[in-house]
Each structure stands twice: as structure tokens, then as C-alpha cells.
Design an enzyme around this catalytic site. Structure first.
Site, PDB file in Angstrom:
ATOM      1  N   LEU A  62       0.898  -1.153   0.000  1.00 42.20           N
ATOM      2  CA  LEU A  62       0.000   0.000   0.000  1.00 42.20           C
ATOM      3  C   LEU A  62       0.934   1.200   0.000  1.00 42.20           C
ATOM      4  O   LEU A  62       1.794   1.317   0.884  1.00 42.20           O
ATOM      5  CB  LEU A  62      -0.879  -0.017   1.255  1.00 42.20           C
ATOM      6  CG  LEU A  62      -2.130   0.864   1.300  1.00 42.20           C
ATOM      7  CD1 LEU A  62      -3.049   0.580   0.120  1.00 42.20           C
ATOM      8  CD2 LEU A  62      -2.872   0.671   2.604  1.00 42.20           C
ATOM      9  N   ASP A  63       0.813   2.080  -1.005  1.00 44.98           N
ATOM     10  CA  ASP A  63       1.829   3.124  -1.152  1.00 44.98           C
ATOM     11  C   ASP A  63       1.870   4.048   0.063  1.00 44.98           C
ATOM     12  O   ASP A  63       0.944   4.106   0.865  1.00 44.98           O
ATOM     13  CB  ASP A  63       1.642   3.907  -2.462  1.00 44.98           C
ATOM     14  CG  ASP A  63       0.342   4.686  -2.514  1.00 44.98           C
ATOM     15  OD1 ASP A  63       0.151   5.567  -1.665  1.00 44.98           O
ATOM     16  OD2 ASP A  63      -0.457   4.440  -3.422  1.00 44.98           O
ATOM     17  N   MET A  64       2.972   4.764   0.187  1.00 43.67           N
ATOM     18  CA  MET A  64       3.272   5.518   1.403  1.00 43.67           C
ATOM     19  C   MET A  64       2.179   6.523   1.755  1.00 43.67           C
ATOM     20  O   MET A  64       1.824   6.700   2.918  1.00 43.67           O
ATOM     21  CB  MET A  64       4.621   6.237   1.252  1.00 43.67           C
ATOM     22  CG  MET A  64       5.068   6.972   2.505  1.00 43.67           C
ATOM     23  SD  MET A  64       6.755   7.592   2.326  1.00 43.67           S
ATOM     24  CE  MET A  64       6.956   8.414   3.916  1.00 43.67           C
TER      25      MET A  64
END
Length: 254
Positions: free
Chosen positions: A104-106
Site C-alpha cells: 500500500l503506497d506511502m
């Protein structure tokens, strides 16, 4: 006992995901009966063969399955070379060694699964394995029905056309819109790129569900153990079965 691939045995013992186990083998960190193994096709008998990783005997760990509400500005890796906070820093050490299932991207937040069941993690994240992921997304402005229909049918990104998606409007704000989006693929930053393409960039992105597992009312930064029913549903999903969504337990207790 039937022989099994070494990387699968390592994954089932909770050493690492199957992909990471393959990297460890290639790096010469694994021995079988005191012989260094670097080939991927080696098969072993976990009950008879003496397997060591970095000089330590391979011992099965109790399986751990967690759900985490990942906050924004936390990276989905075990370690980070830029010294940024990672999702593993949110899990107490006494829970045991676990690894993220997928990414899950930052900037995004929401449901992230973690486990030491490397074989299950491998099956759930394999590129050929497609399961639903549901998101709440706030985009800039108010996308027209025509643009939303284009997103739902599939649009062309630089790495190819997207698969059909489920998209509906949840709420319109003064200068933004909350959408419900369900995808069956997981390319890097896919939702953000899709919304950039229609010129309504993402302002907030929250993952609400992965397959049958729901985020529920779990607060950001908090985690919980999956129930036996949730674990069973994940295993059935990984086996290719159709699985209903499992109601998330209350976050009031673990």
C-alpha cells in the site's frame, strides 16, 4: 513424507515469503544437510533433512495473521534505507515475525494484511491471482458520469489498459468527491494513475477491504489478529474458491 521445494518449506516455516526465500537461497544463505544450496529446484523432506538459514536450524513458527490500518506516511516494507517508519514498527515484537502481504503506497492508508505464513502470502500476491480490493477515494473536483464510466470500463495507462472496475459516488464535497472503487488488479499506484488520467487527482485513499477481509472500525495505526473465520476465508480464496466477505470484528478487543 513427500518431498517439497525448499523455498516452499521455508515459507511455510515462517522464515520469509516464498519470493524472499528464493532470494535467500540464491544468495547462498541456506544449507541442506550441511551443503549450501543455491538452486531453486531442490526438493527436501522437512522431517528428515537438516535445513539451516544463516546457520540457524529451520524451526516452524506458529502462524500469525494480522490486519493493520496503515496510516499515511508509513512505508510497506520490512526495512527502509531512508529511515522512514515502516509498518513493522507498528507491530509489537512479542507478536512474532510477520511480513506485509502485498503493498500500500506511502501516502495511502487502510487495510494491510501481515503474516508469517509465507506460502499463503505467495498465493495471495502472485501476479496471476486476482481478487477484489475495495477503496474509499477522495478525488479533486467532481468527475462527470462519463469520466467515471470510462474508469469503470477500463482506461489505458502507460503499462497497458486497466481491467473493468466498480466505481460509485459516495459523497460530493464543495471541491472534491468521495468514490467507492473496487479493483481486481494491483499495479503500482494504479488508482492514483487512473485518476490522474481523467484529471481528477487523488487527495485521500483508504483501502477498506482485501478479498473477504474488511478494515472495519480499526483506527489508523492499530492492528488486530484475524479471526479463525477470516483466516479460513483467506485460505479458501487462495485456493481459488469463491468466498463471501467476512464481517470484521469490533476493534475494542484483540
Amino acid at each position: 513424507m513427500a518431498l517439497e521445494r525448499l523455498q516452499k518449506v521455508m515459507a511455510e516455516a515462517g522464515v520469509a515469503s516464498r519470493r524472499h526465500a528464493e532470494a535467500m537461497i540464491a544468495a547462498g544463505r541456506v544449507t541442506v544437510n550441511d551443503e549450501i544450496v543455491t538452486e531453486m529446484g531442490v526438493k527436501v523432506d522437512p522431517e528428515r533433512d537438516r535445513i539451516e538459514v544463516d546457520g540457524k536450524p529451520l524451526t516452524p513458527e506458529a502462524k500469525v495473521y494480522l490486519a493493520l490500518n496503515k496510516p499515511a506516511d508509513v512505508v510497506t516494507t520490512a526495512e527502509d534505507t531512508h529511515d522512514r517508519p515502516t509498518v513493522l514498527s507498528l507491530i509489537p515484537a512479542d507478536v512474532g515475525r510477520v511480513y506485509p502481504v502485498g503493498r500500500l503506497d506511502m501516502e495511502s492508508q487502510g487495510l494491510l494484511l501481515l503474516t508469517n505464513d509465507g506460502d499463503l502470502a505467495y498465493r495471495l500476491t502472485h501476479p496471476g491471482f486476482e481478487h477484489e480490493k475495495e477503496y474509499k477515494v477522495r478525488v479533486a473536483g467532481h468527475p462527470s458520469e462519463t469520466l467515471l464510466a470510462q474508469l469503470a470500463r477500463g482506461i489505458v495507462l502507460e503499462d497497458g489498459p486497466t481491467q473493468p472496475a466498480q466505481i460509485s459516488v459516495l459523497q460530493k464535497k464543495r471541491d472534491s468527491t468521495w468514490l467507492r472503487v473496487v479493483l481486481r488488479e494491483g499495479r503500482k499506484r494504479q488508482l492514483r494513475r487512473m485518476c490522474d488520467t481523467i484529471e481528477h487527482p487523488v487527495r485521500d485513499l483508504i483501502r477498506m477491504r482485501v478479498g473477504p477481509i474488511q478494515l472495519g472500525d480499526l483506527p489508523p495505526g492499530q492492528w488486530r489478529r484475524l479471526s479463525a473465520k477470516e483466516v479460513q476465508a483467506l485460505r479458501r480464496l487462495a485456493a481459488g474458491e469463491d468466498v463471501d466477505v467476512v464481517r470484521a470484528p469490533s476493534s475494542s478487543g484483540r
